[in-house]
Design an enzyme around this catalytic site. Sequence first.
Site, PDB file in Angstrom:
ATOM      1  CG  HIS A 148       3.922  -1.419  11.598  1.00 10.58           C
ATOM      2  ND1 HIS A 148       4.744  -0.324  11.749  1.00 10.58           N
ATOM      3  CD2 HIS A 148       3.232  -1.220  10.452  1.00 10.58           C
ATOM      4  CE1 HIS A 148       4.551   0.518  10.725  1.00 10.58           C
ATOM      5  NE2 HIS A 148       3.636  -0.006   9.923  1.00 10.58           N
ATOM      6  CG  HIS A 169      -3.871   0.445   6.722  1.00 17.78           C
ATOM      7  ND1 HIS A 169      -3.807   1.050   7.953  1.00 17.78           N
ATOM      8  CD2 HIS A 169      -2.700   0.734   6.094  1.00 17.78           C
ATOM      9  CE1 HIS A 169      -2.643   1.687   8.062  1.00 17.78           C
ATOM     10  NE2 HIS A 169      -1.953   1.508   6.948  1.00 17.78           N
ATOM     11  CG  ASP A 179       5.127   2.962   7.269  1.00 19.43           C
ATOM     12  OD1 ASP A 179       4.236   3.466   6.559  1.00 19.43           O
ATOM     13  OD2 ASP A 179       4.891   2.064   8.109  1.00 19.43           O
ATOM     14  CG  HIS A 180       4.232   0.060   4.217  1.00 17.96           C
ATOM     15  ND1 HIS A 180       4.045  -1.230   4.649  1.00 17.96           N
ATOM     16  CD2 HIS A 180       3.846   0.851   5.252  1.00 17.96           C
ATOM     17  CE1 HIS A 180       3.556  -1.215   5.882  1.00 17.96           C
ATOM     18  NE2 HIS A 180       3.422   0.038   6.272  1.00 17.96           N
ATOM     19  CG  HIS A 226       0.262   4.482   4.590  1.00 15.58           C
ATOM     20  ND1 HIS A 226      -0.512   3.724   5.435  1.00 15.58           N
ATOM     21  CD2 HIS A 226      -0.549   5.459   4.107  1.00 15.58           C
ATOM     22  CE1 HIS A 226      -1.744   4.223   5.459  1.00 15.58           C
ATOM     23  NE2 HIS A 226      -1.786   5.269   4.667  1.00 15.58           N
ATOM     24  CG  HIS A 262      -0.377   0.126   2.524  1.00 18.98           C
ATOM     25  ND1 HIS A 262       0.409  -0.854   3.100  1.00 18.98           N
ATOM     26  CD2 HIS A 262      -0.428   1.138   3.430  1.00 18.98           C
ATOM     27  CE1 HIS A 262       0.795  -0.449   4.300  1.00 18.98           C
ATOM     28  NE2 HIS A 262       0.310   0.766   4.525  1.00 18.98           N
ATOM     29  CG  ASP A 271       0.683  -1.040   7.847  1.00 24.01           C
ATOM     30  OD1 ASP A 271       1.576  -1.859   8.110  1.00 24.01           O
ATOM     31  OD2 ASP A 271       0.884   0.188   7.751  1.00 24.01           O
TER      32      ASP A 271
END
Length: 264
Positions: free
Chosen positions: A174, A117, A63-64, A61, A59, A136
């Site tokens: 995470h 999400h 942090d990905h 975001h 996805h 996530d």
Amino acid sequence: MQPINETLSILTVPAFDDNYLWIIHNGQDAIVVDPGDAAAILQALGQHNLNLRAILLTHHHSDHIGGVELLVKQCNVPVYGPANDGILGINHALVDGDIVQIKDLDMQLEVIAVPGHTLGHIAYYVPEQAWLFCGDTLFAGGCGRLFEGTPAQMLHSLEKLAALPDQTSVFCAHEYTLSNLRFASAVEPNNLDLQERVTREQGKRANGLPTVPTQIKLEKLTNPFLRSKESSVIAQLLALGKITDNADAVSHFAALREWKNNFS
Ligand code: ZN
Ligand code: FE
């Protein structure tokens, strides 16, 4: 049971405060799932003498996906990812039911759409190994926040993941497990599987070990977001006034997610 490809293994690459980036490799070639941090990936590839062959994204975001640009620049590899999650730079856009073939690793990954999400979020399932990479969406003991999707979408997405074989290893993105389990214990104070799990996972963290991957079977026994239809969970939601008597399954799930949002 299909034969397990014994040449494949997985490296856990910690990044930022609590992310896990995943490298799948055969000792020579590798792919990476959700490289939020290029430096961490390049270091792990170098340390293990691996050649990056592809990037897979769940996805949008940062942090990905934060490391994608640099990795593509350095390694010139294809980028697989969700067709509908607004990620630039994907050259293999994926939708539910697609199969990703990684020739260098002789492996196939099935794409499962898991909106909630984010709206375009996808997960990757490797049937041969019973591995799930779910970003996530499903966490150890919890689930992702509903930034874009509805409770009905997330409930349906989690139900799809819960329907995978019990022994499936779940590689989520995470390390949120202990805080998730604190919430789970408030939802089901009498769940013995959960109590045992809390002790076990606390032990791992005390020794600096990841609690991920988890397993579908364990999640079904202890994760409240896979248990929102259990009488114990509904009774607790009722007792705390978070749902009414005639609420439906989606309302139960929504109440659980809302409770977790405000839980500390
Ligand atoms: Zn996210
Ligand atoms: Fe994340």
